[in-house]
Each structure stands twice: as structure tokens, then as C-alpha cells.
Enzyme design. Structure first.
Site, mmCIF file in Angstrom:
data_model
loop_
_atom_site.group_PDB
_atom_site.id
_atom_site.type_symbol
_atom_site.label_atom_id
_atom_site.label_comp_id
_atom_site.label_asym_id
_atom_site.label_seq_id
_atom_site.Cartn_x
_atom_site.Cartn_y
_atom_site.Cartn_z
ATOM 1 N N TYR A 117 0.916 -1.420 0.076
ATOM 2 C CA TYR A 117 -0.007 0.059 -0.051
ATOM 3 C C TYR A 117 0.801 1.215 -0.143
ATOM 4 O O TYR A 117 1.988 1.079 -0.394
ATOM 5 C CB TYR A 117 -0.985 0.038 1.212
ATOM 6 C CG TYR A 117 -2.020 0.863 1.194
ATOM 7 C CD1 TYR A 117 -3.124 0.766 0.295
ATOM 8 C CD2 TYR A 117 -2.329 1.725 2.510
ATOM 9 C CE1 TYR A 117 -4.107 1.591 0.305
ATOM 10 C CE2 TYR A 117 -3.380 2.499 2.675
ATOM 11 C CZ TYR A 117 -4.307 2.619 1.468
ATOM 12 O OH TYR A 117 -5.400 3.154 1.307
ATOM 13 N N ARG A 170 -6.099 10.437 -10.852
ATOM 14 C CA ARG A 170 -5.541 11.119 -9.715
ATOM 15 C C ARG A 170 -4.962 9.832 -8.769
ATOM 16 O O ARG A 170 -5.505 9.635 -7.596
ATOM 17 C CB ARG A 170 -6.383 11.987 -8.978
ATOM 18 C CG ARG A 170 -5.996 12.800 -8.017
ATOM 19 C CD ARG A 170 -5.601 12.480 -6.768
ATOM 20 N NE ARG A 170 -6.728 12.123 -5.936
ATOM 21 C CZ ARG A 170 -6.590 10.953 -4.909
ATOM 22 N NH1 ARG A 170 -5.553 10.177 -5.077
ATOM 23 N NH2 ARG A 170 -7.705 10.967 -4.077
ATOM 24 N N LYS A 188 -5.924 -2.003 -2.932
ATOM 25 C CA LYS A 188 -6.961 -1.638 -2.147
ATOM 26 C C LYS A 188 -7.856 -3.079 -1.568
ATOM 27 O O LYS A 188 -8.359 -3.184 -0.612
ATOM 28 C CB LYS A 188 -8.114 -0.646 -2.768
ATOM 29 C CG LYS A 188 -7.378 0.820 -2.786
ATOM 30 C CD LYS A 188 -7.789 1.530 -1.539
ATOM 31 C CE LYS A 188 -7.205 2.841 -1.422
ATOM 32 N NZ LYS A 188 -7.348 3.695 -0.124
ATOM 33 N N GLU A 260 -12.217 4.871 -6.949
ATOM 34 C CA GLU A 260 -10.764 5.047 -6.120
ATOM 35 C C GLU A 260 -10.169 5.956 -7.286
ATOM 36 O O GLU A 260 -10.064 5.539 -8.179
ATOM 37 C CB GLU A 260 -10.150 3.967 -5.718
ATOM 38 C CG GLU A 260 -8.953 3.932 -4.953
ATOM 39 C CD GLU A 260 -9.214 4.244 -3.482
ATOM 40 O OE1 GLU A 260 -10.175 3.742 -2.908
ATOM 41 O OE2 GLU A 260 -8.588 5.316 -3.172
ATOM 42 N N ASP A 261 -9.454 7.023 -6.465
ATOM 43 C CA ASP A 261 -8.480 7.871 -7.333
ATOM 44 C C ASP A 261 -8.866 8.437 -8.649
ATOM 45 O O ASP A 261 -8.091 8.435 -9.669
ATOM 46 C CB ASP A 261 -7.228 7.004 -7.444
ATOM 47 C CG ASP A 261 -6.615 7.022 -6.007
ATOM 48 O OD1 ASP A 261 -7.117 7.407 -4.823
ATOM 49 O OD2 ASP A 261 -5.355 6.674 -5.847
ATOM 50 N N ASP A 283 -14.035 6.251 -1.919
ATOM 51 C CA ASP A 283 -13.123 6.138 -0.856
ATOM 52 C C ASP A 283 -12.591 7.413 -0.432
ATOM 53 O O ASP A 283 -12.224 7.753 0.725
ATOM 54 C CB ASP A 283 -12.152 4.912 -1.189
ATOM 55 C CG ASP A 283 -10.977 4.557 0.209
ATOM 56 O OD1 ASP A 283 -11.637 4.882 1.022
ATOM 57 O OD2 ASP A 283 -10.047 4.346 -0.387
ATOM 58 N N ASP A 284 -12.201 8.097 -1.520
ATOM 59 C CA ASP A 284 -11.280 9.270 -1.322
ATOM 60 C C ASP A 284 -12.150 10.433 -0.709
ATOM 61 O O ASP A 284 -11.778 11.387 0.042
ATOM 62 C CB ASP A 284 -10.713 9.801 -2.602
ATOM 63 C CG ASP A 284 -9.773 8.889 -3.300
ATOM 64 O OD1 ASP A 284 -8.912 8.511 -2.562
ATOM 65 O OD2 ASP A 284 -10.073 8.141 -4.274
ATOM 66 N N ASN A 425 -0.692 11.520 0.032
ATOM 67 C CA ASN A 425 0.152 10.233 -0.180
ATOM 68 C C ASN A 425 0.714 10.610 -1.693
ATOM 69 O O ASN A 425 0.326 11.230 -2.497
ATOM 70 C CB ASN A 425 -0.691 9.225 -0.057
ATOM 71 C CG ASN A 425 -1.460 8.933 1.143
ATOM 72 O OD1 ASN A 425 -0.544 9.010 2.128
ATOM 73 N ND2 ASN A 425 -2.695 8.609 1.146
HETATM 74 N N1 LIG Z 1 -4.699 9.970 3.851
HETATM 75 C C1 LIG Z 1 -5.735 9.405 3.224
HETATM 76 O O1 LIG Z 1 -6.456 8.487 3.369
HETATM 77 C C2 LIG Z 1 -6.331 10.016 1.805
HETATM 78 C C3 LIG Z 1 -5.057 10.946 1.300
HETATM 79 N N2 LIG Z 1 -5.610 11.558 0.186
HETATM 80 C C4 LIG Z 1 -4.481 12.404 -0.548
HETATM 81 O O2 LIG Z 1 -4.947 13.665 -0.544
HETATM 82 C C5 LIG Z 1 -4.520 14.203 -1.797
HETATM 83 C C6 LIG Z 1 -5.647 15.013 -2.478
HETATM 84 O O3 LIG Z 1 -6.365 14.173 -2.706
HETATM 85 P P1 LIG Z 1 -7.760 14.656 -3.542
HETATM 86 O O4 LIG Z 1 -8.462 15.466 -2.521
HETATM 87 O O5 LIG Z 1 -8.502 13.449 -4.096
HETATM 88 O O6 LIG Z 1 -7.289 15.529 -4.680
HETATM 89 P P2 LIG Z 1 -8.146 16.739 -5.390
HETATM 90 O O7 LIG Z 1 -7.370 16.936 -6.590
HETATM 91 O O8 LIG Z 1 -9.573 16.534 -5.639
HETATM 92 O O9 LIG Z 1 -7.889 18.029 -4.451
HETATM 93 C C7 LIG Z 1 -6.387 18.789 -4.412
HETATM 94 C C8 LIG Z 1 -6.747 20.170 -3.910
HETATM 95 O O10 LIG Z 1 -5.555 20.592 -3.370
HETATM 96 C C9 LIG Z 1 -5.607 21.958 -4.092
HETATM 97 N N3 LIG Z 1 -3.964 22.240 -4.281
HETATM 98 C C10 LIG Z 1 -3.306 21.770 -5.240
HETATM 99 N N4 LIG Z 1 -2.085 22.560 -5.167
HETATM 100 C C11 LIG Z 1 -2.238 23.310 -4.114
HETATM 101 C C12 LIG Z 1 -1.162 24.195 -3.544
HETATM 102 N N5 LIG Z 1 0.003 24.347 -4.036
HETATM 103 N N6 LIG Z 1 -1.541 25.030 -2.581
HETATM 104 C C13 LIG Z 1 -3.003 24.945 -2.232
HETATM 105 N N7 LIG Z 1 -3.735 24.065 -2.579
HETATM 106 C C14 LIG Z 1 -3.496 23.319 -3.623
HETATM 107 C C15 LIG Z 1 -6.364 21.859 -5.203
HETATM 108 O O11 LIG Z 1 -6.466 23.282 -5.625
HETATM 109 P P3 LIG Z 1 -7.396 23.698 -6.929
HETATM 110 O O12 LIG Z 1 -8.650 23.331 -6.807
HETATM 111 O O13 LIG Z 1 -7.372 25.326 -6.702
HETATM 112 O O14 LIG Z 1 -6.778 23.079 -8.118
HETATM 113 C C16 LIG Z 1 -7.326 21.065 -4.859
HETATM 114 O O15 LIG Z 1 -8.444 21.658 -3.964
HETATM 115 C C17 LIG Z 1 -3.856 13.350 -2.453
HETATM 116 O O16 LIG Z 1 -2.535 13.274 -2.050
HETATM 117 C C18 LIG Z 1 -4.238 11.946 -1.970
HETATM 118 O O17 LIG Z 1 -3.297 10.806 -1.768
HETATM 119 C C19 LIG Z 1 -6.600 11.200 -0.566
HETATM 120 C C20 LIG Z 1 -7.610 10.551 0.057
HETATM 121 C C21 LIG Z 1 -7.295 9.524 1.249
HETATM 122 C C1 LIG Z 2 -5.324 6.754 0.604
HETATM 123 C C2 LIG Z 2 -6.025 7.348 -0.496
HETATM 124 O O1 LIG Z 2 -7.010 6.706 -0.856
HETATM 125 C C3 LIG Z 2 -5.362 8.211 -1.522
HETATM 126 O O2 LIG Z 2 -4.224 8.468 -1.313
HETATM 127 O O3 LIG Z 2 -5.952 8.382 -2.600
HETATM 128 MG MG LIG Z 3 -7.488 6.956 -3.040
#
Ligand SMILES: NC(=O)C1=CN([C@@H]2O[C@H](COP(=O)(O)OP(=O)(O)OC[C@H]3O[C@@H](n4cnc5c(N)ncnc54)[C@H](OP(=O)(O)O)[C@@H]3O)[C@@H](O)[C@H]2O)C=CC1
Ligand SMILES: CC(=O)C(=O)O
Ligand SMILES: [Mg+2]
Length: 569
Positions: A117, A170, A188, A260-261, A283-284, A425
Site C-alpha cells: 500500500y 489522480r 486496496k 478510487e483515485d 473512498d477518497d 500520499n
Molecule cells: N490519507 C488518506 O486516507 C487520503 C489521502 N488523500 C490524499 O490527498 C491528496 C489530495 O487528494 P484529492 O482531494 O482527491 O485531490 P483533488 O485533486 O481532488 O484536490 C486537491 C486540492 O488541493 C489543491 N491544491 C493543489 N495544489 C495546491 C497548492 N500548491 N496550494 C494549495 N492548494 C493546492 C487543489 O486546488 P485547486 O482546486 O485550486 O486546483 C485542490 O483543491 C492526495 O495526495 C491523496 O493521496 C486522498 C484520499 C485519502
Molecule cells: C489513501 C488514498 O485513498 C489516497 O491517497 O488516494
Molecule cells: Mg485513494
């Protein structure tokens, strides 16, 4: 039962007009048995089994117990210094001897989670073309348009209970990895089995390939996907619609589809579109929300106050950020009886353009609009921290090193015990490291991260960072849905899962600064989450498996797959 949740849909449901695949079932023996990962036991085949199944001479004379095989493999794995080599060794094992793979993963979960993972699975996806050996899931590309039902029938298993599907746009915080995102559904689903007890044969990894906009991959001679830019709009929607329809037709109404992603421009829309008609879960958006809310509920024991007394600031306003924000607002609203529009005001988000405020509302994507509160524009995160004065800071932007020394120091100057979650991540994208968080806050931070960090010693005290990852939630959540025969996902089930997880954090964990229980106890944790989710499904009238088992925790445990070898007659 001890062998996974029982099968839910019959095989002979085809009408006379429908085409079927003429499967035959035969008993594997001899050389074929050794090559069948689901039944192979290697040197653990007994003398009797070697006689009865034509294995004489095909194996060296020694006999080994599964425990000894496990010891040997763990010893071998630890010899590899490069994480990707460990990943490949684990994948080889999965393809050679499935029960031994799961025994290793279950018994050594804390050591092996970072291998199968995050973070290693991220690197594996980036290099998937080069390390690809055997397909581990279904690839559904634009080439299969019009034939998706047939493609599903090519998969050797017909009783599927969970599908994890990605379109690879993503992948973690690594961006568009196209078809190579397959590592994510595979990883997963291995956790669905190891952590949540679903039968491996009931799990189906799927990658939808509509192309990639990743130039590097398009120019990579080893790339395994369609060599074209991503299809969008109607072409994309039609392929997804065909997939969702085929899945329901082939596996029935109760198959769980976990998105997912996906990139957020598709993720929210797909969830909204298919929630009313399918058993779907993102999941996200939803799993992450549930795991973070659990951590926050647990953390109140350390930081004090009720959830409603806190102020939350997010860096990143996408799937994870707004998903978590909405579930926090919902929980506060349930606790205080205040309307959602009010409770949302305790939560602020920063995206790539700065703080989300009402003057930006017109140009915001729909999922950001509820968070556009009245405030003057603020550009950077540090200024946002100073302006909002949050008690909780959550990183969900996918961009590493964004929680700088100044940001952490500002959090520590506002709060006696700042709560900081660096969710992005893999490790390379983490907003800060555990060591940075403890050092810059002078040991005062309560910290957890999406990818694991080792314990940190600061001022002669050892701090153990927790892992805030949806892996705590989705396996138990899915088990709860499947064992109750749930037909739809409801937000109250996410809240139930959060409460169940938070209840598993004990004093001994708090004493180490942890807001999540250790993964070593995850099967028990998953059974508790499953029980609460199932209970909610029954309460809401969404469960179809009747009568309701009395003791849902015991029932969940009895449903869980065990990787121990079976004896063959
Ligand atoms: N720990 C966990 O269980 C999980 C972790 N994650 C992690 O979260 C991260 C984001 O995932 P997700 O939400 O799906 O991604 P998205 O692409 O949906 O969202 C990313 C967000 O971050 C913003 N962003 C990007 N670059 C910057 C920056 N330099 N400064 C400020 N804001 C910024 C984007 O802004 P804008 O809208 O303006 O482009 C957007 O709002 C990934 O790394 C993923 O691995 C996700 C799910 C689960
Ligand atoms: C953990 C997870 O689902 C992610 O980083 O997208
Ligand atoms: Mg994910």
C-alpha cells in the site's frame, strides 16, 4: 463460516435468450494444482495430499508448516533493501500462493502495509509498465466499448462482492498515471481481504482506460495503456454508464462499487449520479472523511472541548478536503442541532488560489461553494493560519512540504496542542514529516499522516505518529455493507464507522500521542466497524439480509476469510 461472506447471487440466472460463458469446474491436481495460486500450498502439502493429488516427485521431500513458510518468506523479504523489490516479491507470492500471501499480510500488517500500500504502491504504479508480469484485474478500455458485459464474463470468478475501480487520473498525490493506476485497486482489494476479511475470490480490481494526459507515459515504450489523450464528456460518460449497468446486471444489486483515485471533476459527479441506483462508495471523498472524523473525535480526549468548539483549516479543497469538511459539519450539526449552513462556518479551506471566500463564489467548482464564507481574500497558507487561527490543520492538497516551519510554528503559537494531519500520499507528497511536526512544535503537536512515519525522538521523549488513512475504514465499512446485504450507502453509516473507529483508541494509545489504534489489531477493529455500519443499515431499512443477526460483531468475525491452509481429501 470462516471463509468470507457467503455468495449472494446464483450463477444460473441467465434467461434462454442471454448468452452465457460455458464454464467447467474441474479438480486441480498434480502440476496444475501447484500452479494454482488459490490452492497451492507448496511444501506444506502433506504426505497424504502428495499421494492423493499426484504431487509425488513434483516437490522436494521436505514438509513445511505454513508458519515455517511464513518465517522463511519474511526473512527473505527483509533482505531486500529497495521497497519496490519487496513489493514485487509480495506480488509474486500473491500469484503463487494466495493463502500464504494473506497470512503474511495479516500477521505482519504494520511491516507489510507500506509495501503493498502507500507509499510503495505509488512507485509501483509509476513503474507498472516495467514491472508488469501478469494481469491482476480487469482492464476495460475504450476498445471494449459495447462489450463490457462480455469482458466481465471473461473474469474467472462470477460471485463478485466488491469492485474497486479507478480511471487512473489522480493516483495518490502522483497525478495521472493512466492504465498503470491498476496497482491501486489491486492494493486496496488486498486490504479488503487482509484487513476486512472479504474472500479474495469475491474481489475484483478494475481499471477503466480512457487514455492518459501524462506525456511521459504516452512516450514510454513500456506503457501498458491506450496511447491517446483522455476521452472526456459524452464519450467518457457513456463508457462509465455501460460499465455501471453491466456490473449491476452481471453481479446483482448488492455488489459494492468503490470508486478510487478518480480526478475530482469526475469523482463527485459519478458518486452523485450512481448513489441513487447502485451500492457505490467513493473512498477518497467518503472513506477519508470517515477516518479523519474518527481521528478528530478521538483527539478531543487530548485537546479538550467538543467538536463544535474547534476551528478547522484545510490546505486542499478537493475530494478529500471537502469530503472531510462536509462530514465534520454533519457530525457537529447532529451533536448541536445547529443547521449545516451554520456548522460549515467553523470550517475553512485553502485551494491553489488561496482561502475560499465569498467573493470567489461565482468562479468556484460546485463542491467548493458551500465553503465560501465571508472574509477578505487571503493568498497563502501561512496568512490563512494567522487569519483563521485554526485549532486543527489538515493537509489534503497532494503537494508535499507545504506545512513549512513557519506554518507549524504559527499553529503552535495559537494552540497549546495543535492538531495537524498531513494526509497527502505517498510520503513524497506529505505536507511535512513527523519529525518536522514534532520538532517545529517543540513536541506539542498531535500529528498523524496519510503515509506512515517512524516514531520520532524529541527532547528524549518518543512520539509515535499515527496513520490517518482510509485503510482503517473501507475494509470494515465494506464488510458491514456486504454482511447486511445493504443496497445503498448512507452518510449516517459513515458517521457510525467513525464512532466505531474512535471507540477503539484506548488510553495506552493516547499516552503515546496516538489518535488511531495500531493497525496490528485491524481485523478486530474492522469487525467492530462492520457491526456498527450493518446496525445502521438495519436501522435505516437498507439491509436486505434478514433476519438481523443478534450479535453483529460476532457475526462479522464469523464471516471473515481466514488464510490458514485447508486440508484436501
Ligand atoms: N490519507 C488518506 O486516507 C487520503 C489521502 N488523500 C490524499 O490527498 C491528496 C489530495 O487528494 P484529492 O482531494 O482527491 O485531490 P483533488 O485533486 O481532488 O484536490 C486537491 C486540492 O488541493 C489543491 N491544491 C493543489 N495544489 C495546491 C497548492 N500548491 N496550494 C494549495 N492548494 C493546492 C487543489 O486546488 P485547486 O482546486 O485550486 O486546483 C485542490 O483543491 C492526495 O495526495 C491523496 O493521496 C486522498 C484520499 C485519502
Ligand atoms: C489513501 C488514498 O485513498 C489516497 O491517497 O488516494
Ligand atoms: Mg485513494
Amino acid at each position: 463460516m470462516m471463509n468470507g461472506v457467503e455468495k449472494t447471487n446464483g450463477e444460473d440466472v441467465a434467461t434462454e435468450e442471454q448468452l452465457i460463458t460455458p464454464w467447467t469446474v474441474s479438480v486441480a491436481s498434480g502440476y496444475t494444482l501447484l500452479r494454482d495460486p488459490r490452492h497451492n500450498k507448496g511444501l506444506a502439502f502433506t504426505e497424504n495430499e502428495r499421494d492423493a493429488h499426484y504431487l509425488r516427485g513434483l516437490l522436494p521431500p521436505a514438509l513445511m508448516t505454513q508458519e515455517l513458510q511464513e518465517k522463511k518468506l519474511m526473512h527473505n523479504l527483509r533482505q531486500y533493501e529497495v521497497p519496490l523489490q519487496r513489493y514485487m516479491a509480495m506480488m509474486d507470492l500473491q500469484e503463487r500462493n494466495e493463502r500464504l500471501f494473506y497470512k503474511l499480510l495479516i500477521d505482519n500488517v504494520e511491516e507489510l502495509l507500506p509495501v503493498v500500500y502507500t507509499p510503495t504502491v505509488g512507485e509501483a504504479c509509476q513503474k507498472y509498465g516495467s514491472i508488469f508480469r501478469r494481469p491482476q484485474g480487469l482492464y476495460i478500455s475504450l476498445k471494449e466499448k459495447g462489450k463490457i458485459l462480455e469482458v466481465l464474463k471473461n473474469w474467472p470468478e462470477s460471485n463478485i462482492q466488491v469492485i474497486v475501480v479507478t480511471d487512473g487520473e489522480r493516483i495518490l498525490g502522483l497525478g495521472d498515471l493512466g492504465c498503470q493506476g491498476m496497482g491501486i485497486p489491486v492494493g486496496k482489494l488486498s486490504l479488503y481481504t487482509a484487513l476486512g476479511g472479504l474472500r479474495p475470490s469475491a474481489c475484483l480490481p478494475v481499471t477503466i482506460d480512457v487514455g492518459t494526459n501524462n506525456e511521459k507515459l504516452l512516450n514510454d515504450e513500456f506503457y501498458i495503456g491506450l496511447r491517446q489523450r483522455r476521452a472526456t464528456g459524452q464519450e467518457y460518460a457513456e463508457l462509465l454508464e455501460e460499465f455501471m449497468t453491466a456490473v449491476k446486471k452481471n453481479y446483482g444489486e448488492k455488489v459494492l462499487v468503490q470508486f478510487e483515485d478518480f480526478a475530482n471533476h469526475n469523482a463527485f459527479e459519478l458518486l452523485e449520479k450512481y448513489s441513487p441506483t447502485h451500492l457505490v462508495f467513493n473512498d477518497d471523498i467518503q472513506g477519508t472523511a470517515s477516518v479523519v472524523l474518527a481521528g478528530l473525535l478521538a483527539a478531543l480526549k487530548l485537546v479538550g472541548g467538543a467538536l463544535a468548539d474547534h476551528r478547522f483549516l484545510f490546505l486542499g479543497a478537493g475530494e478529500a478536503g471537502t469530503g472531510i469538511a462536509e462530514l465534520i459539519a454533519l457530525e457537529i450539526s447532529k451533536q448541536t442541532k445547529a443547521p449545516l449552513e451554520e456548522t460549515r462556518k467553523k470550517i475553512w479551506l485553502v485551494d491553489s488560489k488561496g482561502l475560499i471566500v465569498s467573493s470567489r463564489k461565482e468562479s468556484l467548482q460546485h463542491f467548493k461553494k458551500p465553503w465560501a464564507h465571508d472574509h477578505e481574500p487571503v493568498k497563502g497558507l501561512l496568512d490563512a493560519v494567522k487569519a483563521i487561527k485554526p485549532t486543527v490543520l489538515i493537509g489534503s492538497s497532494g503537494v508535499g512540504k507545504t506545512f513549512t516551519k513557519e506554518v507549524v510554528e504559527a499553529m503552535a503559537s495559537i494552540n497549546e496542542k495543535p492538531l495537524i494531519l498531513a494526509l497527502s500520499n505517498p510520503t513524497s507528497q506529505s505536507e511535512c514529516t513527523a519529525e518536522e511536526a514534532y520538532t517545529w512544535s517543540k513536541g506539542r503537536v498531535i500529528f498523524a499522516s496519510g503515509s506512515p512515519f517512524d516514531p520520532v525522538e524529541y527532547n528524549r521523549k518518543v512520539f509515535v505518529p499515527g496513520q490517518a488513512n482510509n485503510a482503517y475504514i473501507f475494509p470494515g465499512f465494506g464488510l458491514g455493507l456486504i454482511m447486511s446485504g445493504a443496497i445503498r450507502v448512507h452518510d449516517d453509516m459513515l458517521l457510525a464507522a467513525s464512532e466505531a473507529l474512535a471507540a477503539q483508541v484506548k488510553q495506552e494509545h493516547f499516552d503515546k500521542g496516538l489518535i488511531y489504534p495500531p493497525f496490528s489489531n485491524i481485523r478486530n477493529i474492522s469487525a467492530n466497524i462492520a457491526a456498527k455500519v450493518a446496525a445502521k443499515a438495519y436501522e435505516l431499512g437498507l439491509a436486505s439480509r434478514l433476519p438481523r443477526p443478534k450479535d453483529l460483531v460476532k457475526y462479522a468475525e464469523s464471516c471473515m476469510y481466514s488464510p490458514v491452509y485447508r486440508s484436501y481429501r
